[in-house]
Design an enzyme around this catalytic site. Structure first.
Site, PDB file in Angstrom:
ATOM      1  N   GLY A   1      23.725  12.291   1.673  1.00  0.00           N
ATOM      2  CA  GLY A   1      22.695  12.974   0.521  1.00  0.00           C
ATOM      3  C   GLY A   1      23.324  13.616  -0.388  1.00  0.00           C
ATOM      4  O   GLY A   1      22.677  14.901  -0.970  1.00  0.00           O
TER       5      GLY A   1
ATOM      6  N   CYS B   1      -9.517   5.236   3.577  1.00  0.00           N
ATOM      7  CA  CYS B   1      -9.490   4.684   2.233  1.00  0.00           C
ATOM      8  C   CYS B   1     -11.210   4.194   2.429  1.00  0.00           C
ATOM      9  O   CYS B   1     -11.470   3.634   3.053  1.00  0.00           O
ATOM     10  CB  CYS B   1      -8.874   3.939   2.554  1.00  0.00           C
ATOM     11  SG  CYS B   1      -8.793   2.834   1.019  1.00  0.00           S
TER      12      CYS B   1
ATOM     13  N   CYS C   1     -10.374   0.024   2.053  1.00  0.00           N
ATOM     14  CA  CYS C   1      -9.795  -0.405   3.301  1.00  0.00           C
ATOM     15  C   CYS C   1      -9.966   0.570   4.806  1.00  0.00           C
ATOM     16  O   CYS C   1      -9.935  -0.114   6.037  1.00  0.00           O
ATOM     17  CB  CYS C   1      -8.194  -1.198   3.244  1.00  0.00           C
ATOM     18  SG  CYS C   1      -7.108   0.724   4.219  1.00  0.00           S
TER      19      CYS C   1
ATOM     20  N   CYS D   1      -6.414   3.814  -0.997  1.00  0.00           N
ATOM     21  CA  CYS D   1      -4.687   3.946  -0.605  1.00  0.00           C
ATOM     22  C   CYS D   1      -4.446   4.457  -2.068  1.00  0.00           C
ATOM     23  O   CYS D   1      -4.262   3.251  -3.056  1.00  0.00           O
ATOM     24  CB  CYS D   1      -4.452   2.785   0.359  1.00  0.00           C
ATOM     25  SG  CYS D   1      -5.146   2.273   1.664  1.00  0.00           S
TER      26      CYS D   1
ATOM     27  N   CYS E   1      -3.033  -1.709   0.403  1.00  0.00           N
ATOM     28  CA  CYS E   1      -4.854  -1.720   0.879  1.00  0.00           C
ATOM     29  C   CYS E   1      -5.013  -3.024   1.073  1.00  0.00           C
ATOM     30  O   CYS E   1      -6.122  -3.421   1.863  1.00  0.00           O
ATOM     31  CB  CYS E   1      -4.899  -0.658  -0.439  1.00  0.00           C
ATOM     32  SG  CYS E   1      -6.661  -0.546  -0.106  1.00  0.00           S
TER      33      CYS E   1
END
Lengths: 361, 283, 187
Positions: free
Chosen positions: B29, B238, B241, B263, B269
């Site tokens: 980080g 979606c 899909c 998606c 997808c």
């Protein structure tokens, strides 16, 4: 039925082909060659060398041609090429006091040893369009005389002899390299000058102008502006001595600025410094003014909060390749981020509408 | 492409970036400064990610590039081609086949596995930048772990809007120490940052910073007890899909308000569609 | 100068260093995991693994401290020829290499500053062997726990306590390496 957009690769190829066609323009017109750009658009070439940090007029001319005259794009091409070059070593510092000057003026003294030399300048030209240039003209030859072999000493040295200007003692500490180490603050003057020398001319000009208009005003006299060539020498360890490897054109500006003195220093003049590849006067003078403004801390002056006094602001925003890249990246798709904002705004509007309805009931 | 080194960068530059990557992994980080090079593509267009990828790629890798979750967005195509030409490596669009994935703005839907490396393109690596523009100040704040300003900002959002108004580049805290910018991924993706099996590397070229998350690192999205973090998504399946778990793009279909949701992760997808899943708009 | 000291570098630097770096990176990202690393044939007493790490990470910008037996003509010549890395004492080095005992005391190496904790040394510790046994490791990069044969435990606990400051360690033995960043809790 919905089919997701495909064919990015072909679109890119076709766009590049179209770009190449546009670059060439009307094929009934003769194509520009690199020598023409180098010789006849030499100030554009100089700017590309200065901000591209690479002294090579032929490559700069090629970059200008490839970039269709977009100088920032040309600078970018040069920078990207420059990073791939191997480093054979470091040259000795150039001696600008030994410059073969094409131009050398001082605004602080009427006459100086070595003389005032106007040189090839736009100054005092009347900015009237010269329609004769639209037709092919006869080559112009300027009057010549032999070069004066006498040395052309720096004007500020005359002030230095009387201790009227701050000392600029010789410093042999190797300067940091902005292109090899990340910028770190506070930045020493050597690093600031390095950043300013390759900084965007427009940005540097505006920063300098702002100091003239009162944002960290420090009236600058052009102690000297000189343009000319200097030899570049490099120590060859195997030989044990320095050899001249070439010659480059530089523009150098030293400003002389008022200084009322501080707790530790008596009143004397101070310096601002600009040094740029090629013939680039506007840039060199701007650089000297911004350099001087950034020196407020080491000279014990007040920080008036002016942009030109703020080293972090100036150094982080002066590079046009960083700036234009980031500015233009907003052309890239951001629809994923936008979608998340869209959902939030819809949600907040639903809630606000619900509250309004409740209040009305 | 002849005349250039494997993966474009010279070896000295790669060593410098590799040293930065190791320190970044050792201090999760924390933003390690590195001497970013000028690349043959503009700053802001993935130069940080490209440099990190160039420093980690080997000839055996299988490389995937996505922008907005999709493999065929123009800048993803451009970066993939760059490495095909300069490193001669194999590329793929399948998340599960890729060993190195460079991404802009998304984390793939399919959980990543050990042995994979996810390289993020980062525009502004400093999570505190829009609260404090000065690098000298933000560096001090990180050194003291002084993140009060960030909490104040988020809480002001709540009091003004009833929500935290940050929806992407949502700040996270890494191993309870450094506050980190996860790059402009939608906050929907934030939970995938934590406890991920892959190595996650972040490259910011213009800002000259590299940071990292080793695998299985704890990454918490900043929130409050009374306003817990909410990784929201559009409330639709979606259209292609039928997934109700993925992040969606909204596609405008006509000028009469017609739209559909699909998606954003095109590989995910397609994989679902190939497995027989169908949304209401699929043919 | 003996010519064998000039051999043993990477013969295909861009590819070999890419492989070597991936081994080092995987090791640093997953403390306790043991990886093969190849490509270097350094002079004794350097192990092949330590040699490969040095070739991968060192150049003229990285002062290196040679501790104990590694501080010999053969190693100095080899390192200078292949990397150009300047030699330094422990207090100014970016990398150090040697056996655990020779590297001591750890307090003499830079651990970074609170604003720049990355400006700390990485120690390459030459070990007789590396095994997934011994001390228990926890922390970033480790799913639950890992085990690694470490030359010490207390020193790593002290190092961990200074986080985010601290040293990072690469353990080398023969053609293998493992790593321990400052984040790892050792017990």
């Amino acid at each position: 039925m919905y089919v997701a957009v495909k064919g990015g690769e072909r679109a890119i190829e076709n766009a590049h082909a179209w770009l190449a066609e546009e670059r060439r323009g009307d094929t009934d017109v003769a194509e520009l060659d690199i020598q023409q750009i180098r010789e006849q658009l030499s100030l554009a070439v100089n700017r590309v060398m200065a901000e591209g940090s690479l002294h090579d007029p032929d490559l700069a001319a090629l970059a200008i041609k490839q970039a269709r005259g977009d100088l920032i794009e040309a600078i970018f091409l040069i920078r990207a090429y420059r990073t791939t070059l191997p480093r054979f070593g470091t040259t000795k510092p150039v001696e600008t006091a030994e410059m073969a000057c094409d131009r050398r003026i001082s605004a602080t003294f009427k006459d100086v040893p070595g003389g005032q030399v106007l040189g090839p300048t736009f100054d005092y030209t009347h900015r009237l369009l010269d329609f004769k240039l639209a037709a092919e003209g006869e080559p112009v030859t300027a009057e010549q005389r032999d070069a004066d072999p006498a040395p052309v000493p720096h004007v500020t040295e005359f002030l230095n002899r009387e201790s009227l200007i701050e000392e600029a003692p010789r410093d042999d500490t190797p300067p940091p390299d902005l292109t090899r180490e990340p910028l770190e603050l506070p930045a020493a003057r050597a690093l600031r000058l390095q950043a300013l020398s390759r900084a965007d001319e427009g940005f540097t000009l505006s920063m300098a102008y702002s100091t003239q208009r009162g944002y960290a005003r420090n009236h600058a006299f052009v102690g000297e502006l000189r343009v000319g060539t200097v030899p570049v020498e490099m120590e060859i360890p195997e030989l044990g001595f320095a050899v001249e490897i070439g010659e480059i054109t530089l523009t150098e500006c030293e400003t002389v600025n008022q200084f009322k003195g501080s707790r530790t220093e008596p009143p004397q003049f101070t310096r601002g410094y600009g040094l740029v590849f090629g013939h680039s006067e506007r840039k060199a003078i701007s650089m000297a003014l911004v350099d001087r403004a950034l020196r407020w801390e080491e000279l014990g002056e007040d920080n008036s909060g002016a942009p030109a006094q703020d080293a972090e602001f100036v150094l982080y925003h002066a590079d046009n390749i960083q700036a234009s890249g980031f500015l233009e990246h907003i052309k890239l798709p951001h629809y994923v981020d936008f979608q998340s904002e869209l959902e939030l705004v819809r949600k907040m509007r639903r809630e606000a509408n619900a509250q309004t309805r409740e209040a009305a009931e | 492409m002849s005349g250039y080194n494997f993966a474009y960068l010279d070896e000295q530059t790669k060593r410098m970036i590799r040293r930065a990557i190791l320190k970044a992994l050792a201090i999760p980080g924390y933003q390690v400064p590195f001497a970013s090079r000028e690349m043959p593509m503009p700053y802001g267009w993935g130069t940080g990610g490209v440099q990190v990828s160039a420093a980690v790629l080997t000839p055996e890798d299988r490389f995937k590039v996505i922008d907005q979750g999709a493999d065929d967005t123009t800048n993803a195509v451009s970066i993939r081609r760059f490495f095909e030409r300069t490193a001669g490596i194999a590329t793929t669009t399948a998340t599960r086949d890729a060993t190195v994935i460079q991404t802009r703005h998304r984390i793939p839907e399919e959980p990543l596995r050990e042995g994979q490396i996810l390289v993020y393109q980062v525009p502004i690596p400093e999570p505190l930048r829009f609260l404090e523009p000065r690098e000298s100040e933000t560096r001090k704040m990180h050194s003291l772990a002084e993140y009060g300003l960030m909490h104040v900002k988020l809480y002001e959002d709540i009091s003004r809007h009833g929500h935290i108004a940050t929806t992407y580049a949502y700040p996270v805290k890494v191993e309870e120490r450094y506050v980190m910018d996860p790059s402009p991924i939608p906050k929907f993706d934030n939970p995938k940052l934590s406890d991920c099996a892959a190595i996650q590397l972040f490259g910011a070229g213009r800002e000259q910073r590299i940071y990292a998350l080793p695998p299985y690192t704890t990454v918490a999205s900043l929130d409050f007890d009374d306003h817990p973090f909410d990784p929201s998504r559009a409330d639709h399946p979606c259209g292609l899909c039928g997934s109700v778990e993925t992040y969606l793009d909204e596609v405008i279909m006509d000028d009469a308000g017609g739209r559909m949701f699909v998606c954003s992760d095109t590989d995910h997808c397609e994989t679902r569609q190939n497995a027989g899943y169908r949304g209401k708009d699929a043919g | 100068m003996r010519t064998e000291n000039l051999s043993g570098g990477f013969t295909d630097p861009s590819v070999q260093s890419a492989h070597a770096f991936r081994a080092v990176m995987e090791a640093m990202a997953r403390p306790g995991t043991i990886h093969d690393i190849a490509g270097a044939e350094p002079p004794a007493p350097l192990s092949r693994a330590a040699g490969a790490v040095l070739l991968t990470l060192c150049d003229t910008e990285t002062p290196v401290h040679l501790a104990g037996a590694t501080d010999c003509d053969a190693v100095r010549t080899w390192l200078a020829f292949h990397t150009g890395a300047p030699l330094s004492g422990p207090s100014h080095c970016m990398l150090a290499v040697g056996e655990w005992g020779a590297l001591a005391p750890l307090s003499s190496y830079p651990v970074g500053t609170s604003e720049y904790p990355d400006r700390s040394a990485t120690l390459i510790v030459e070990c007789a062997e590396l095994a997934a046994s011994g001390a228990t490791l926890r922390g970033p990069g480790i799913r639950e726990t890992a085990r690694l044969s470490l030359p010490d435990t207390e020193a790593f606990r002290t190092n961990r306590a200074h986080f985010p400051l601290g040293l990072d360690f690469i353990f080398t033995s023969g053609s293998q390496l493992a790593a321990l960043p400052r984040t790892t809790e050792v017990s």
